[in-house]
Design a protein around this motif. Sequence first.
Motif, PDB file in Angstrom:
ATOM      1  N   SER A 107       0.822  -0.999   0.100  1.00 39.54           N
ATOM      2  CA  SER A 107      -0.072  -0.061   0.042  1.00 39.54           C
ATOM      3  C   SER A 107       0.856   1.328   0.010  1.00 39.54           C
ATOM      4  N   THR A 108       0.149   2.382  -0.490  1.00 34.68           N
ATOM      5  CA  THR A 108       0.863   3.484  -0.359  1.00 34.68           C
ATOM      6  C   THR A 108       0.116   4.815   0.198  1.00 34.68           C
ATOM      7  N   SER A 109       0.432   5.438   0.868  1.00 37.14           N
ATOM      8  CA  SER A 109      -0.172   6.660   1.332  1.00 37.14           C
ATOM      9  C   SER A 109       0.133   7.998   0.864  1.00 37.14           C
ATOM     10  N   ILE A 110      -0.697   8.729   0.258  1.00 36.97           N
ATOM     11  CA  ILE A 110      -0.549   9.954  -0.381  1.00 36.97           C
ATOM     12  C   ILE A 110      -1.228  11.262   0.108  1.00 36.97           C
ATOM     13  N   ASP A 111      -0.504  12.222   0.665  1.00 39.87           N
ATOM     14  CA  ASP A 111      -1.359  13.482   1.219  1.00 39.87           C
ATOM     15  C   ASP A 111      -1.826  14.204   0.129  1.00 39.87           C
ATOM     16  N   LEU A 112      -3.138  14.516   0.109  1.00 41.97           N
ATOM     17  CA  LEU A 112      -3.734  15.306  -0.882  1.00 41.97           C
ATOM     18  C   LEU A 112      -3.842  16.703  -0.621  1.00 41.97           C
ATOM     19  N   GLY A 113      -3.481  17.033   0.631  1.00 41.85           N
ATOM     20  CA  GLY A 113      -3.715  18.391   1.456  1.00 41.85           C
ATOM     21  C   GLY A 113      -3.515  18.252   2.849  1.00 41.85           C
ATOM     22  N   ALA A 114      -4.014  19.396   3.490  1.00 41.04           N
ATOM     23  CA  ALA A 114      -3.621  19.363   5.017  1.00 41.04           C
ATOM     24  C   ALA A 114      -4.605  18.374   5.617  1.00 41.04           C
ATOM     25  N   LEU A 115      -5.768  18.014   4.876  1.00 42.55           N
ATOM     26  CA  LEU A 115      -6.900  17.206   5.571  1.00 42.55           C
ATOM     27  C   LEU A 115      -7.309  15.695   5.136  1.00 42.55           C
ATOM     28  N   ASP A 116      -6.537  15.599   3.900  1.00 42.98           N
ATOM     29  CA  ASP A 116      -6.927  14.402   3.275  1.00 42.98           C
ATOM     30  C   ASP A 116      -5.566  13.526   2.907  1.00 42.98           C
ATOM     31  N   THR A 117      -5.994  12.284   2.987  1.00 48.09           N
ATOM     32  CA  THR A 117      -4.871  11.154   2.507  1.00 48.09           C
ATOM     33  C   THR A 117      -5.675  10.139   1.638  1.00 48.09           C
ATOM     34  N   LEU A 118      -4.985   9.673   0.315  1.00 45.22           N
ATOM     35  CA  LEU A 118      -5.346   8.892  -0.538  1.00 45.22           C
ATOM     36  C   LEU A 118      -4.674   7.499  -0.213  1.00 45.22           C
ATOM     37  N   THR A 119      -5.138   6.506  -0.135  1.00 52.32           N
ATOM     38  CA  THR A 119      -4.174   5.080  -0.079  1.00 52.32           C
ATOM     39  C   THR A 119      -4.870   4.090  -0.964  1.00 52.32           C
ATOM     40  N   PRO A 120      -3.951   3.902  -2.019  1.00 55.36           N
ATOM     41  CA  PRO A 120      -4.528   2.696  -2.580  1.00 55.36           C
ATOM     42  C   PRO A 120      -3.709   1.441  -2.135  1.00 55.36           C
ATOM     43  N   GLU A 121      -4.257   0.250  -2.314  1.00 53.29           N
ATOM     44  CA  GLU A 121      -3.786  -1.118  -1.677  1.00 53.29           C
ATOM     45  C   GLU A 121      -4.294  -2.284  -2.355  1.00 53.29           C
ATOM     46  N   LEU A 122      -3.288  -3.184  -2.472  1.00 53.78           N
ATOM     47  CA  LEU A 122      -3.253  -4.410  -2.840  1.00 53.78           C
ATOM     48  C   LEU A 122      -3.005  -5.624  -2.109  1.00 53.78           C
ATOM     49  N   ARG A 123      -3.768  -6.707  -1.929  1.00 55.91           N
ATOM     50  CA  ARG A 123      -3.773  -7.712  -0.908  1.00 55.91           C
ATOM     51  C   ARG A 123      -4.147  -9.019  -1.648  1.00 55.91           C
ATOM     52  N   TYR A 124      -3.059  -9.968  -1.275  1.00 56.61           N
ATOM     53  CA  TYR A 124      -3.404 -11.426  -1.825  1.00 56.61           C
ATOM     54  C   TYR A 124      -3.501 -12.328  -0.502  1.00 56.61           C
TER      55      TYR A 124
END
Length: 488
Positions: free
Chosen positions: A184-201
């Motif tokens: 998974s990776t976490s990316i700050d979109l701004g001061a209040l938001d974080t986007l996290t794409p994730e892959l699991r198996y």
Amino acid sequence: MFSFVLPMWDSDVTAQAAVEQSVASNVADMGTGALMAGVAGSVEGALRGATSRYGFGLDGSYERVFQVSLGSAARPAPSDSVSARLGGGAGWALSPAADLSMSAAGYLATRLGVRAADALAARDPFLSGDRLQYTLSGGPALSVTPSRRSAVRLGAGYEQAGALSASDPAAVGVDAHTGRAEVSTSIDLGALDTLTPELRYEVTQYHHALLDTELTRGAARVHAGAALLSESHELTRNASTRVSGGVTVASPPPVLSSRDAVIAPTARAGLTYVAERYRLTAEYSYAYTSLGPRIGFGHEHEASLEASFRPVRGGATRDLVVIGVARFSSGSAPVAANPPLHLAPGAPAPSTEGSLSTLTALAGAEIAYPLARGVALRGGVDLEYVRATLDPAPRAGEIGGSLRSIVSAGISGTLSTDRHRTLRRDPDGAWDDERRNVMIHGMPSGRWQPPEPGRDRDDPGGAPGEPSDAPPPARSEQASAPAPRAAR
């Protein structure tokens, strides 16, 4: 808390002991009720250095059980109630931007030793009588922070569930093995938001999976992969939300004639609120996931609510803390149906596919009232209801439901060379890492993991060896390694 000093290390060990008495009732497969008396204890330890940390936690209880029954036909209750939980791990700072950690957890309990807050407990509505179940899990994780606004996590894990002994000999042994990997990776979109794409198996090997409506059990293997996109938003300084959506692709159940893969949506929503003397976490999830180590995969709805609060202000009543948890889950899965061997002339052919439905409702609460510094009265209540329905119904009749209630009371004591360690932290300061991570990083198809080793449970996020008394921020990306939901 007993402190000791090692060169260049920050270290501590905390121990607590309690005497408890409990009353269990409405346990359909164990008579009309039982009285229990025994002891409980816990010990935690940590070592923290400049670039490494090590930690462990162990707690358990033993109670002698005395059956209480007004009828002569009641089934005998077990003579002992045992539960134990062990967690530990280590972490190493490989560089200023990379951190490697190892974690492990274990759980052991008899039927009456299972509580609503036990995340590693497996609940099987088809079992009756006593059973000494266990769960083992663990694995490594690598966290890399390539920039100030992004982070990457690689993880792997293994879990095994089964029983060491049981009233039914067929319920002894390993129930399921599970191996999993995630990125998974976490990316700050701004001061209040974080986007996290994730892959699991994950791949799960069942040894006692439920195969048909006549309760036939056998081996089954399920491969499942999931892609998930999560968005975390900080509503206020005290409240944060997380919404996730994705898809799960899994191998088909062994009982179906179709060999097409199962494609199912995955959704999750959660809210965390932390304020002075209060903490609340609410979640809902839907996923195609394991319904239990002795059942198999199926579609599941799950909702949970966890709360803790200190109702009275003041240092004299700081140990007056109320903690509560409630969980509800509903699952469904296809199973084979056993058609009759002889059909009447002209009768339509019966369906060869049946269905299984499961229902689990758990609730638990605990209150601690201070008598003196380091000494407190404890009381609690624990409710558990499990039910399974098969269509068509087995020839032996419906399975029905099982309701269990346990009311307990006791007194606990804590010894410390540091006076503030004999008082409980406020709910907004005692931020449990594993609960926070369930909300922030959890995924419905995952499992619980112990908190980050070597970090004080009361430390909301400071560097190892630097505990903080400030309330934890609601900002989601400051959590440590993910800790998905509990296994049932």
